[in-house]
Scaffold this active site. Structure first.
Site, mmCIF file in Angstrom:
data_model
loop_
_atom_site.group_PDB
_atom_site.id
_atom_site.type_symbol
_atom_site.label_atom_id
_atom_site.label_comp_id
_atom_site.label_asym_id
_atom_site.label_seq_id
_atom_site.Cartn_x
_atom_site.Cartn_y
_atom_site.Cartn_z
ATOM 1 N N GLU A 8 43.200 35.622 43.273
ATOM 2 C CA GLU A 8 42.237 34.514 43.244
ATOM 3 C C GLU A 8 41.215 34.871 42.180
ATOM 4 O O GLU A 8 40.422 35.790 42.369
ATOM 5 C CB GLU A 8 41.598 34.336 44.621
ATOM 6 C CG GLU A 8 41.046 32.931 44.849
ATOM 7 C CD GLU A 8 39.645 32.750 44.296
ATOM 8 O OE1 GLU A 8 39.540 32.275 43.146
ATOM 9 O OE2 GLU A 8 38.684 33.083 44.994
ATOM 10 N N LYS A 30 39.227 47.418 50.136
ATOM 11 C CA LYS A 30 38.240 47.971 49.204
ATOM 12 C C LYS A 30 37.203 46.905 48.882
ATOM 13 O O LYS A 30 37.468 45.951 48.151
ATOM 14 C CB LYS A 30 38.882 48.444 47.909
ATOM 15 C CG LYS A 30 37.863 49.131 46.993
ATOM 16 C CD LYS A 30 38.191 48.971 45.534
ATOM 17 C CE LYS A 30 37.029 49.393 44.647
ATOM 18 N NZ LYS A 30 35.880 48.438 44.727
ATOM 19 N N CYS A 73 33.429 31.348 41.805
ATOM 20 C CA CYS A 73 34.555 30.963 40.961
ATOM 21 C C CYS A 73 34.738 29.450 40.983
ATOM 22 O O CYS A 73 35.298 28.871 40.052
ATOM 23 C CB CYS A 73 35.824 31.669 41.421
ATOM 24 S SG CYS A 73 36.185 31.459 43.177
ATOM 25 N N GLU A 113 33.751 31.133 31.673
ATOM 26 C CA GLU A 113 33.113 31.247 32.982
ATOM 27 C C GLU A 113 31.853 32.098 32.860
ATOM 28 O O GLU A 113 31.911 33.257 32.446
ATOM 29 C CB GLU A 113 34.071 31.880 33.993
ATOM 30 C CG GLU A 113 33.491 31.945 35.393
ATOM 31 C CD GLU A 113 34.455 32.512 36.414
ATOM 32 O OE1 GLU A 113 34.502 31.993 37.545
ATOM 33 O OE2 GLU A 113 35.164 33.487 36.079
#
Length: 476
Positions: free
Chosen positions: A248, A174, A282, A379
């Site tokens: 992750e 996906k 990231c 973040e």
């Protein structure tokens, strides 16, 4: 309307309720539309993967390796079209889009080599006890769901798809609804290579489609790359069925610059770590820890370098940094600019959205940011760098490790013994010393703490799609 779902070896139109607009972020305008896959189509994809599993895992390692090399070759043949699509849908500068494609090609080539080595991994196991023999078998986990993000499409999917196929797993992929088109190349390549129907399935959609896949009881494993908020939902789905999962997730990584560093070289490493892919990584080294002795020389040079970056449309201009990939991300980063003003942070560069078409922001540097600032701890996923000063090596290590994330870090120092010592002390999954963020398929990728579970790339990436079986026989 684009037909974009590849199920059981056929291209089908979406039957879901969501219409997905595919945007050019440099213009802030859509250029394609597709209907999401329905829950029923997700089920069809998982069923197709289940039906293809026995035959696929029974193929020889050399056969699977040949298919993987075929994927690498076919990606190369589609080079210009895929680079252009990365530039148009992600806003990546050409040089970044080229590296993305080369990364995907290298990944398939690497796992083709590991696939050929699989027979040698099945071996006898010496036993201390007499009268028994034992052997080890490495077997595919089974049917795996792969959910990939929008910041590195084609690349992140290669990191998952190549080792899964090498191990003998069948997959349902996906892609992100923000960048749903480029992974269609994998379905097209599967057709061109004659990959058996059901081995690879691709379903596009938004949250409903992702939930249908992650909750499906027909999966044997799920691998997810994305935000911590969605990752926690994926983990809950996996825990409900006691199913293995690889996650992750996010990062808030540090780059540590000691005062023996060459200032110009340090600026190059810092800028690359925060502006590559417009900071939408990231692994972005968004926390700069700079030693007192070099700070006064480095910060003005860094400010100048960020202000001189060429920001623009990669399809019409030669640029160093493109736009943010989605309007949602643009609004999120703009929100952090407002927070910085509310907190009274010292802005040395940027700190604003650009007044032009598309979703552009300026490369940004804040100095002397308090440790309790939201910009230091959260973040942001944009080209926003926060700097703090430190006095000693011990202080640098403590501040770098003071984060709920633990993905990567960079250490810059002319004293290589110190650099190695600091690298060993940092609580992260990958450390660069005096380097940009060079990622090699032979090394592992993944983090500690809130940055995820498990590893991708290298032999560890293949192991993530294998189960270990031991066969013990009585000789009496």
């Amino acid at each position: 309307m684009t037909t974009s779902h590849y199920i059981a070896g056929r291209w089908v139109e979406g039957q879901g309720s969501d219409c997905i607009s595919v945007n050019d972020p440099a213009l802030g305008q859509p250029f394609a539309e597709l209907m999401a896959a329905s829950v029923g189509q997700v089920d069809q994809a998982v069923t197709a993967a289940r039906g293809a599993l026995h035959a696929w895992k029974s193929t020889s390692a050399s056969e699977r390796a040949a298919y993987l090399r075929g994927f690498a070759e076919q990606l190369g043949q589609r080079r210009e079209a895929l680079i252009t699509l990365q530039m148009r849908n992600n806003g990546k500068p050409r040089h970044e889009a080229e590296i993305d494609l080369d990364d995907a090609i290298a990944t398939f080539g690497y796992y083709a080599e590991l696939a050929e080595q699989l027979p040698s991994k099945n071996r006898d196991v010496p036993l201390a006890a007499p009268g028994f023999s034992a052997r080890t078998r490495l077997e595919p986990v089974g049917v795996v769901g792969l959910i990939v993000p929008w910041n590195f499409p084609l690349v992140t999917s290669a990191w998952k798809l190549a080792p899964a196929l090498a191990a003998g797993c069948t997959v349902v992929l996906k892609p992100s609804e923000v960048t749903p088109l480029i992974e269609q190349a994998y379905g097209q390549i599967a057709d061109a290579l004659g990959l058996p129907a059901g081995v690879l399935n691709i379903v596009n959609g938004k949250a409903e489609t992702g939930a249908a896949l992650s909750n499906h009881n027909g999966l044997d494993k799920l691998s997810f790359t994305g935000s911590n908020s969605v990752g926690s939902q994926v983990m809950r789905s996996a825990s409900a069925q006691c199913r293995p999962v690889t996650l992750e997730l996010g990062g808030k990584s540090a780059i540590v610059v000691f005062d023996d560093c060459d200032v110009g070289q340090a600026v190059e490493w810092i800028v690359a770590g925060i502006t590559w892919n417009a900071g939408q990584m990231c692994s972005a080294t968004s926390r700069l820890l700079v030693q007192d002795g070099i700070a006064e020389a480095l910060l003005p040079r860094l400010q100048e370098a960020l202000e001189n970056l060429r920001v623009g449309n990669p399809l019409t201009e030669e640029v160093d940094m493109g736009p943010l990939t989605s309007q949602a991300q643009w609004l999120k980063v703009a929100g952090y600019f407002a927070t910085a003003r509310e907190e009274g942070l010292q802005c040395l560069a940027g700190g604003k959205a650009l007044d032009r078409d598309g979703w552009f922001v300026s490369p940004t540097l804040y100095a002397d940011v308090p440790k309790d600032s939201r910009l230091w701890t959260e973040e942001i996923f944009g080209p926003v760098l926060c700097a703090r000063r430190f006095a000693t090596e011990e202080q640098a290590i403590a501040e770098a490790n003071d984060s709920r994330f633990g993905l990567v870090a960079t250490v810059c120092s002319a004293d290589l013994d110190r650099a190695e010592r600091v690298a060993d002390a940092l609580e992260v999954g990958h450390v660069w010393i005096n380097s940009v963020q060079a990622v090699f398929v032979e090394t592992s990728w993944g983090g500690t703490k809130g940055s995820g579970i498990g590893r991708e790339l290298g032999p560890w990436g293949l192991s993530a799609y294998q189960s270990v079986k031991h066969v013990t026989r009585c000789l009496g």
